[in-house]
Every structure is written in structure tokens, then in C-alpha cells.
Design an enzyme around this catalytic site. Structure first.
Site, PDB file in Angstrom:
ATOM      1  N   THR A 322      49.223 -40.597 117.801  1.00 25.59           N
ATOM      2  CA  THR A 322      48.145 -40.575 118.799  1.00 25.59           C
ATOM      3  C   THR A 322      47.755 -41.985 119.206  1.00 25.59           C
ATOM      4  OG1 THR A 322      47.321 -38.493 117.873  1.00 25.59           O
ATOM      5  CG2 THR A 322      45.807 -39.745 119.267  1.00 25.59           C
ATOM      6  N   GLN A 352      48.310 -34.261 121.809  1.00 24.32           N
ATOM      7  CA  GLN A 352      47.601 -35.545 121.847  1.00 24.32           C
ATOM      8  C   GLN A 352      48.345 -36.520 122.755  1.00 24.32           C
ATOM      9  OE1 GLN A 352      48.280 -33.827 119.065  1.00 24.32           O
ATOM     10  NE2 GLN A 352      46.659 -34.042 117.528  1.00 24.32           N
ATOM     11  N   GLN A 374      44.668 -33.346 126.420  1.00 29.34           N
ATOM     12  CA  GLN A 374      44.110 -33.530 125.085  1.00 29.34           C
ATOM     13  C   GLN A 374      44.004 -35.030 124.770  1.00 29.34           C
ATOM     14  OE1 GLN A 374      45.902 -31.163 122.017  1.00 29.34           O
ATOM     15  NE2 GLN A 374      44.868 -32.220 120.351  1.00 29.34           N
ATOM     16  N   ASP A 375      42.808 -35.449 124.296  1.00 27.66           N
ATOM     17  CA  ASP A 375      42.580 -36.838 123.855  1.00 27.66           C
ATOM     18  C   ASP A 375      42.701 -37.864 124.995  1.00 27.66           C
ATOM     19  OD1 ASP A 375      42.323 -35.662 121.421  1.00 27.66           O
ATOM     20  OD2 ASP A 375      44.010 -36.663 120.463  1.00 27.66           O
ATOM     21  N   ASP A 396      39.196 -32.052 122.940  1.00 30.48           N
ATOM     22  CA  ASP A 396      38.705 -33.315 122.334  1.00 30.48           C
ATOM     23  C   ASP A 396      38.944 -34.500 123.263  1.00 30.48           C
ATOM     24  OD1 ASP A 396      38.323 -31.656 120.129  1.00 30.48           O
ATOM     25  OD2 ASP A 396      40.146 -32.314 119.131  1.00 30.48           O
ATOM     26  N   ARG A 464      33.021 -30.771 118.921  1.00 32.92           N
ATOM     27  CA  ARG A 464      33.211 -30.326 117.541  1.00 32.92           C
ATOM     28  C   ARG A 464      33.269 -31.569 116.657  1.00 32.92           C
ATOM     29  NH1 ARG A 464      39.463 -28.397 116.573  1.00 32.92           N
ATOM     30  NH2 ARG A 464      40.514 -29.954 117.880  1.00 32.92           N
ATOM     31  N   TRP A 466      34.613 -34.104 114.407  1.00 33.51           N
ATOM     32  CA  TRP A 466      35.898 -34.591 113.911  1.00 33.51           C
ATOM     33  C   TRP A 466      35.750 -35.173 112.508  1.00 33.51           C
ATOM     34  CZ3 TRP A 466      38.483 -39.689 115.903  1.00 33.51           C
ATOM     35  CH2 TRP A 466      39.786 -39.792 115.379  1.00 33.51           C
TER      36      TRP A 466
END
Length: 559
Positions: A322, A352, A374-375, A396, A464, A466
């Protein structure tokens, strides 16, 4: 960085010095019975370490400085820093051994081990700079800036956590690395505890360690943070009118000094004073960019977030960690960016896939667009500010462990893969004393056009947790009707539900109703006074970064 560390160390020396003095007075007056036979220096160690979570490690790290009756606070501080440096060095050496023994490992896991080496070097560099500046003659010239040291220590914790996160898919390597980072993590946490909580100890003796308040001025009427200098404001406001002459012009058609952004950065001058200004003309720049640690005070601007675009496609699916998927990474401190776009086009199938990764302290982004799935936006560490930006993604897609304020911006939730759900944030605060958190202020959170028809079937949450002490604040923002009424989603089982913080204030829109929010311990609506601490000036010490400009400010909240 060096300057802020110097001042921060001075602050800590003052705290430790006063603590030693208090302990010595208590000892002299005979007002305590426990430990009466201890020397003043050992009593100081006991009192200081009493505020930490890893007391045995703290006492061990400071005891050598207390030998022979030493009460010099500089020696205590040097001992604490040196102990941390030693442990980080051991962990870094172990990462070398780990890499050497990974010949048959998954390439992504091996890349994550290499990330550990880089991340621990970031931590070691800052620790070594701190140690070398203890006793500097200039330390007495500025007021206390303990917030700087808290930010720095929080970043060191973030680096350690990022190292471990990358190895999670290989439990055996993760376990070994965690074991070798254990002492370094404990000593970093202890240092943060000393800075954060010793003031309470002083108050118990009727003393107070005063930290000058940063004030509540938030933004000037022209929309820039109050900590911007007059020259920076000119850079950000005037370039479209020809008021700024860039040091480097990037143009794909050859009409500038360079054809690539990488080439312009490679020309960054040594011993630079002031800003290095890079103008990136209209075009799609398919390159992976890192603004390196030693490339400080860069201002990069384009012709607009839909005209000047930096694009990439690296993702976890294709074997990248990532950390290494980022299209653009900003590390050098005081990075400023305006009117540019950053993309990762791996798609939702790439999992990611970071578009923009930022660990630059005192960095700011204006009229910038960050698009991914994502990310998308990795706000990794330090103090960051975003205004008039667009950030899009699915899972996220705003994540990290920095002190970040995103203000007056548009947050767009995209359509994920089938059977996926959306989470806007995933904050990574791992230690309860870290000063980090994600603040979303006066923004709009909306679905993209492709998601709109199925927005009630595709579940979307505000965030959420992490990490164990994740902290996210959403205030004075408009939340669309597609936000799940419960608001937040567990990460895994009961993890962090009693320790994370999700705080809201003055939000509007159908998604802002809080009567059906999850019943976790610290999910709640704040009062105005509590919410004030998450505005720009107090939360990221905005007014302390640069001298006040003297222009009018919009104080406090928008409403």
C-alpha cells in the site's frame, strides 16, 4: 524540521527540569515517606516514569543518567533519546536480515519489509537530529512549542505502525518484526507520555507549565489559513495573474524547462532559501513522484485539478505494498500545492491503490482533486490542511495517522465492486496520547452519479476504526441521505469499540441525524466548546507555524 525539534527539546528540558526541582524540594522537606532513601535524581526518574505506560523500560532508559547523583535535565533527555535511537537501530538492522531471508516470499511482502527499512530510517533521522541539538545555545530564544514534539513523536509511532501493517498478510514475518519493534515502540510512547502528562504532576504541587495558546483564528477572509506568510499568500493567490515567477516550468509539449515533474524536482537546488516554485502546465503526467525529505518548501501549482493531472495505476492486486502504490508522495516539510489533480486508475478491483500520500509536516493543499477507489488519500503523518478540494473513493478512502483538517471540500463516494460497502474514513491513531486525528469541517459528503441509483443498497458509512484509538471529527458538514443511520462500522469484531472516538458537531442534511448512531463508548455529538479544539488553530497549531499576516480572520466556526 531541525528548528522545530530544537525548540521542542527546549520545552521538554523545561518540563523535566521543573519536575526534578519539585522532586528535590519534596525530598528536602521530608514530606514523603516512600522512597526517602532515594537520591533526588532517582526520585526524578521515578516521578517522570510514573506517568508512562511502560514504567520499567522508562526507568531503565533514564537510570544511567541518574548515576552518581546527576540531576542535569539534559542528560536525562539525552539518555531517553539515545535509548530510543538504539532500539530503532536494532529494529532497522533486523529488517535488513528479514529482507535477506525472504528469497521465496511473496513479492509484496518483501516490498513491505523494504518499506520498514525506509520508515525506520525516517524515525531514526528525526531522533538523531533531536539528540544532536540538546544543549544548543539557541534553544532559549523561542517560547515553548511542545506541540511540535508531540506531532513528531506521533509521526514516529505512525512509521512503526505502517511498517507492521505492511507485513500483516505474512503472520510469521509480522510477529518477528513486532517483537523487534517492541522496545522502540514502548520508548516512543513513554516520551510522548512525558510531554503530554507531566504538566498534571506539576499542578499537583501548585505549579504550572504554561504553553502559550495558539488562539482561535481560523481563516482569513481570502480563505487561506492564518499561519500563511504574506509571501505564501501571494504565491497561492497571484500566480494566475502572472504575479509569480516559477523556478521551474513543466510542460509535456516542451514549452517549459522540463517535460516531467520528476526532472523539475531533480533540479531542486541545494542550500535553498525560501520557496522552490514549480509550475506544471496542462497535461496528464503519467509518472510516480516523490517529493523527498530533503526537498523542503516546495510550492507546486497547475492549471486546474482537471487540467494538470498526475496519474498512476499501482495497486495491491499488482503486487505493490500500500505504501508503494502512491501516484504522488509528499515528504519534504511545508509542501504547498494548488490547482492539480492526483489519480490512481487501478479501479475498485485493484483494492488498496493510493493516489496521494502525504507525510509532509505543515503541508497545505488548495483546489486539489484526489481520485481513486480504495485508499485514495493517505494522510500518513504530521500536520496537514486541505481546502476547496475534491476527494473521491470507496473503501477507507481517507486514511492515515496524521493531524489533518479537510475544510470546505467535496467528498465523493463512488460505486464499489459488487458486494462491497463504502467507508469514507479509516483513522490510524494507535496510542492514546497521540495528537492525531482526522477533522472534516464544512464539507459535503455525496454519492457520485454512478452510485446514486443504488445508494441505498450499497451501504456507506462515515468511517471505521483502523487502530485502537482512532479519532475522527465531522463538523458543520452536509451528509447525504445515503449515509447509514448507524454512522460507523466496526473494523473487526469488538476491536477498538471502547477506545475509538467519532465526534460530530453542527452537521446538516438527512445523513446527519444521530439518533440511530452506534452505541460505542465515544460516539457522540459534541458541545461547541469541545468542538472548538478541532478547528485549525488549536488542532494543528496553525497560528504558530508562520507569523501572523495581519489581515482579518474568520474566527471559530462558519455558523
Amino acid at each position: 524540521m531541525l528548528g522545530k525539534i530544537v525548540v521542542s527539546i527546549f520545552s521538554l528540558i523545561l518540563v523535566v527540569g521543573v519536575a526534578i526541582a519539585v522532586v528535590a524540594v519534596v525530598h528536602h522537606n521530608g514530606s514523603t515517606k516512600a522512597g526517602e532513601n532515594l537520591s533526588p535524581s532517582m526520585k526524578a526518574v521515578a516521578e517522570i516514569c510514573g506517568k508512562t505506560d511502560y514504567k520499567e523500560a522508562c526507568q531503565k532508559s533514564l537510570s544511567s543518567a541518574a548515576e552518581n547523583g546527576n540531576t542535569d535535565p539534559k542528560e536525562f533527555l539525552k539518555a531517553a533519546i539515545q535509548s530510543t535511537i538504539n532500539e530503532v537501530a536494532k529494529a532497522s538492522n533486523f529488517s535488513d536480515k528479514l529482507i535477506q531471508n525472504m528469497s521465496g516470499a511473496n513479492p509484496r511482502v518483501k516490498m513491505s519489509a523494504e518499506d520498514c527499512k525506509d520508515l525506520l530510517q525516517f524515525a531514526a533521522d528525526e531522533l538523531q537530529a533531536s539528540f544532536s541539538t540538546v544543549g544548543d545555545a539557541n534553544m532559549h530564544t523561542e517560547n515553548d512549542r511542545s506541540a511540535d514534539l508531540k506531532t513528531w513523536l506521533s509521526a514516529v509511532i505512525s512509521y512503526q505502525q505502517t511498517c507492521l501493517d505492511g507485513l500483516e498478510e505474512a503472520p510469521e514475518y509480522h510477529s518477528l518484526m513486532k517483537q523487534n519493534l517492541q522496545d522502540a515502540s514502548a520508548l516512543t510512547s513513554n516520551a510522548l507520555a512525558i510531554v503530554s502528562e507531566l504538566a498534571d504532576f506539576l499542578k499537583s504541587f501548585g505549579l504550572e507549565f504554561k504553553i502559550k495558546p495558539s488562539g482561535r483564528r481560523l481563516l482569513s477572509q481570502d480563505g487561506y489559513p492564518s499561519w500563511f506568510s504574506a509571501s505564501d499568500r501571494k504565491l497561492l493567490a497571484s500566480h494566475n495573474n502572472g504575479g509569480v515567477v516559477p523556478n521551474a516550468v513543466v510542460a509535456k509539449d516542451g514549452s517549459g524547462h522540463f517535460k516531467t515533474i520528476a526532472a523539475a524536482l531533480a533540479a531542486y537546488p541545494k542550500n535553498l532559501r525560501g520557496r522552490y516554485v514549480i509550475y506544471v502546465k496542462t497535461g496528464v503526467y503519467d509518472e510516480y513522484i516523490t517529493v523527498a525529505k530533503d526537498q523542503k518548501n516546495i510550492f507546486m501549482y497547475g492549471d486546474g485539478p482537471r487540467k494538470t493531472i498526475v496519474t498512476g495505476r499501482k495497486s495491491n492486486r499488482d503486487g505493490f505494498s500500500t505504501f508503494k502504490t502512491a501516484t504522488f508522495s509528499a515528504i519534504g516539510e511545508r509542501f504547498l500545492c494548488k490547482s492539480m489533480g492526483f489519480q490512481n486508475t487501478a479501479g475498485p478491483e485493484g483494492h488498496q491503490a493510493v493516489s496521494l500520500r502525504v507525510q509532509s509536516d505543515m503541508s497545505a493543499f488548495f483546489n486539489v482533486r484526489v481520485d481513486g477507489y480504495q485508499d485514495s488519500l493517505y494522510v500518513q503523518a504530521h500536520r496537514q490542511f486541505y481546502r476547496n478540494c475534491v476527494v473521491s473513493g470507496t473503501v477507507d478512502f481517507i486514511f492515515g495517522d496524521s493531524s489533518t483538517v479537510i475544510q470546505n471540500s467535496l467528498i465523493i463516494v463512488r460505486k464499489p465492486m459488487d458486494n462491497q460497502l463504502n467507508t469514507v474514513t479509516a483513522q490510524g491513531r494507535a496510542d492514546k496520547r497521540e495528537t492525531t486525528g482526522l477533522v472534516i469541517h464544512n464539507c459535503r459528503i455525496v454519492p457520485e452519479q454512478k452510485l446514486f441509483p443504488t445508494r441505498f443498497k450499497t451501504l456507506t458509512y462515515l468511517g471505521r476504526p483502523w487502530k485502537e484509538y482512532a479519532r475522527t471529527v465531522i463538523m458543520e458538514s452536509t451528509l447525504g441521505d445515503f449515509i447509514q443511520p448507524v454512522g460507523y462500522l466496526p473494523w473487526s469484531g469488538n476491536f477498538a469499540l471502547d477506545t475509538c472516538s467519532y465526534l460530530e458537531y453542527g452537521n446538516r442534511g438527512p445523513g446527519a441525524k444521530t439518533n440511530r448512531r452506534v452505541r460505542w463508548k465515544n460516539v457522540r455529538v459534541m458541545g461547541r466548546n469541545e468542538a472548538l479544539q478541532f478547528t485549525v488553530a488549536p488542532f494543528i497549531q496553525g497560528n504558530l507555524w508562520l507569523k501572523a499576516t495581519g489581515v482579518p480572520y474568520l474566527p471559530g466556526f462558519r455558523h
